[in-house]
Write a protein that holds these residues in place. Structure first.
Motif, mmCIF file in Angstrom:
data_model
loop_
_atom_site.group_PDB
_atom_site.id
_atom_site.type_symbol
_atom_site.label_atom_id
_atom_site.label_comp_id
_atom_site.label_asym_id
_atom_site.label_seq_id
_atom_site.Cartn_x
_atom_site.Cartn_y
_atom_site.Cartn_z
ATOM 1 N N LEU A 143 0.832 -1.208 0.000
ATOM 2 C CA LEU A 143 0.000 0.000 0.000
ATOM 3 C C LEU A 143 0.867 1.259 0.000
ATOM 4 O O LEU A 143 0.597 2.220 -0.740
ATOM 5 C CB LEU A 143 -0.915 -0.018 1.225
ATOM 6 N N GLN A 144 1.935 1.239 0.821
ATOM 7 C CA GLN A 144 2.831 2.393 0.869
ATOM 8 C C GLN A 144 3.511 2.610 -0.470
ATOM 9 O O GLN A 144 3.666 3.750 -0.940
ATOM 10 C CB GLN A 144 3.890 2.166 1.970
ATOM 11 N N ASN A 145 3.915 1.499 -1.082
ATOM 12 C CA ASN A 145 4.577 1.570 -2.391
ATOM 13 C C ASN A 145 3.648 2.163 -3.440
ATOM 14 O O ASN A 145 4.033 3.005 -4.265
ATOM 15 C CB ASN A 145 5.035 0.170 -2.799
ATOM 16 N N ILE A 146 2.375 1.723 -3.435
ATOM 17 C CA ILE A 146 1.391 2.233 -4.399
ATOM 18 C C ILE A 146 1.160 3.724 -4.195
ATOM 19 O O ILE A 146 1.088 4.516 -5.167
ATOM 20 C CB ILE A 146 0.066 1.438 -4.267
ATOM 21 N N MET A 147 1.023 4.152 -2.934
ATOM 22 C CA MET A 147 0.780 5.575 -2.647
ATOM 23 C C MET A 147 1.952 6.440 -3.119
ATOM 24 O O MET A 147 1.768 7.527 -3.693
ATOM 25 C CB MET A 147 0.567 5.769 -1.140
ATOM 26 N N TYR A 183 12.099 3.804 -2.980
ATOM 27 C CA TYR A 183 11.363 2.636 -3.502
ATOM 28 C C TYR A 183 12.245 1.390 -3.508
ATOM 29 O O TYR A 183 11.836 0.279 -3.140
ATOM 30 C CB TYR A 183 10.867 2.913 -4.917
ATOM 31 N N ARG A 184 13.491 1.623 -3.961
ATOM 32 C CA ARG A 184 14.422 0.499 -4.034
ATOM 33 C C ARG A 184 14.687 -0.069 -2.636
ATOM 34 O O ARG A 184 14.720 -1.285 -2.421
ATOM 35 C CB ARG A 184 15.717 0.956 -4.696
ATOM 36 N N LYS A 185 14.892 0.835 -1.680
ATOM 37 C CA LYS A 185 15.132 0.404 -0.299
ATOM 38 C C LYS A 185 13.906 -0.298 0.284
ATOM 39 O O LYS A 185 14.016 -1.277 1.024
ATOM 40 C CB LYS A 185 15.497 1.622 0.552
ATOM 41 N N MET A 236 13.413 18.934 -8.243
ATOM 42 C CA MET A 236 12.544 17.851 -8.699
ATOM 43 C C MET A 236 13.342 16.604 -9.035
ATOM 44 O O MET A 236 12.940 15.471 -8.726
ATOM 45 C CB MET A 236 11.734 18.315 -9.918
ATOM 46 N N ARG A 237 14.510 16.806 -9.696
ATOM 47 C CA ARG A 237 15.332 15.658 -10.059
ATOM 48 C C ARG A 237 15.857 14.945 -8.799
ATOM 49 O O ARG A 237 15.868 13.717 -8.695
ATOM 50 C CB ARG A 237 16.482 16.116 -10.947
ATOM 51 N N GLU A 238 16.292 15.771 -7.846
ATOM 52 C CA GLU A 238 16.776 15.171 -6.592
ATOM 53 C C GLU A 238 15.640 14.437 -5.859
ATOM 54 O O GLU A 238 15.847 13.369 -5.266
ATOM 55 C CB GLU A 238 17.339 16.263 -5.695
ATOM 56 N N LYS A 239 14.456 15.045 -5.951
ATOM 57 C CA LYS A 239 13.309 14.412 -5.302
ATOM 58 C C LYS A 239 12.995 13.060 -5.941
ATOM 59 O O LYS A 239 12.713 12.071 -5.266
ATOM 60 C CB LYS A 239 12.088 15.332 -5.368
ATOM 61 N N GLU A 240 13.039 13.040 -7.292
ATOM 62 C CA GLU A 240 12.780 11.788 -8.007
ATOM 63 C C GLU A 240 13.825 10.725 -7.676
ATOM 64 O O GLU A 240 13.514 9.550 -7.492
ATOM 65 C CB GLU A 240 12.752 12.043 -9.511
ATOM 66 N N GLU A 241 15.089 11.192 -7.626
ATOM 67 C CA GLU A 241 16.153 10.236 -7.285
ATOM 68 C C GLU A 241 15.972 9.680 -5.868
ATOM 69 O O GLU A 241 16.177 8.490 -5.618
ATOM 70 C CB GLU A 241 17.515 10.930 -7.414
ATOM 71 N N LYS A 242 15.588 10.590 -4.962
ATOM 72 C CA LYS A 242 15.338 10.131 -3.585
ATOM 73 C C LYS A 242 14.165 9.157 -3.523
ATOM 74 O O LYS A 242 14.179 8.177 -2.778
ATOM 75 C CB LYS A 242 15.081 11.339 -2.682
#
Length: 232
Positions: free
Chosen positions: A149-153, A199-201, A188-194
């Motif tokens: 659920l967290q991943n989907i949100m 997500y990976r973690k 925004m790019r840093e946010k996406e990378e984070k």
């Protein structure tokens, strides 16, 4: 069985009465006597004297006949002993067979009781182990569903940001300078990378959690099997 006196026996054999007395003495025969001491003969005695008379007529001496009678007696005695021995052995074996059957029956009943007891214990342990496994499964499912659920949100938020990026950018560009837009893009790019790193973690955490739950469940099952084998 017909019983006759010596006179009738001698007449039946075609000899004199004294001949029967003589044969009786020389051959060592045991002839039955009545209460008055008189000899009497049954069918077996008559048959024996007929054989003696036949041997005498063929030229055999009383000594030869006596030796033959002794051998016959010994043979009959041995056969009687063998018969008695065989009967005793048969009785002994029958007794052994009966005892073996009784032992088999007792052992069979003991085995049935043991099997029933083991089956009851195994069933009880299975229920306990199943309850433990079910508990771990439910815990694993709840954790996994929460993570999903967290991943989907997170993905929904990221997609919303991406889809509205142009609108936000256009609106901001009309009011902000190029430097501000560059800073915004960088943010925004840093946010996406984070977000991607998070997500990976999160995925790695979910996999580790699943593996840990599986190992815990396997350990519990192994412990239950080890205890069961140890009790046996």
């Amino acid at each position: 069985m017909e019983m006759i006196m010596i006179k009738d026996a001698a007449k039946n054999l075609g000899v004199e009465s004294h001949v029967l007395r003589y044969w009786e003495e020389e051959l060592g025969l045991e002839i039955k006597r009545n209460s008055m001491g008189h000899r009497y003969y049954d069918n077996r005695d008559i048959k024996m004297f007929k054989e003696v008379k036949d041997l005498r007529d063929r030229g055999f001496s009383l000594k030869d006949i006596k030796d033959g009678i002794e051998k016959q007696r010994e043979k009959l005695k041995e056969e009687q002993i063998e018969d008695n021995t065989v009967n005793e052995v048969d009785k002994h074996l029958q007794g052994k067979d009966k005892q073996i059957e009784v032992d088999k029956y007792i052992k069979h009943k003991d085995m049935e009781k043991c099997v029933e007891k083991n089956e009851s214990q195994i069933s009880e342990k299975k229920n306990i182990n199943q309850d433990n496994v079910d508990g771990f499964d439910q815990f694993k499912i709840v954790d996994f569903k929460t993570a999903q659920l967290q991943n989907i949100m997170n993905k929904i938020v990221a997609n919303a940001l991406k889809e509205n990026k142009d609108i936000i950018t256009t609106s901001i560009k009309s009011e902000l300078t190029t430097d501000v837009m560059r800073q915004f893009d960088t943010v925004m790019r840093e946010k996406e990378e984070k977000e991607e790193a998070r997500y990976r973690k999160l995925d790695e955490t979910i996999r580790l959690l699943q593996k840990s739950n599986e190992e815990v469940a396997a350990t519990k099952i192994k412990r239950g099997l080890f205890k069961r084998s140890k009790r046996k």
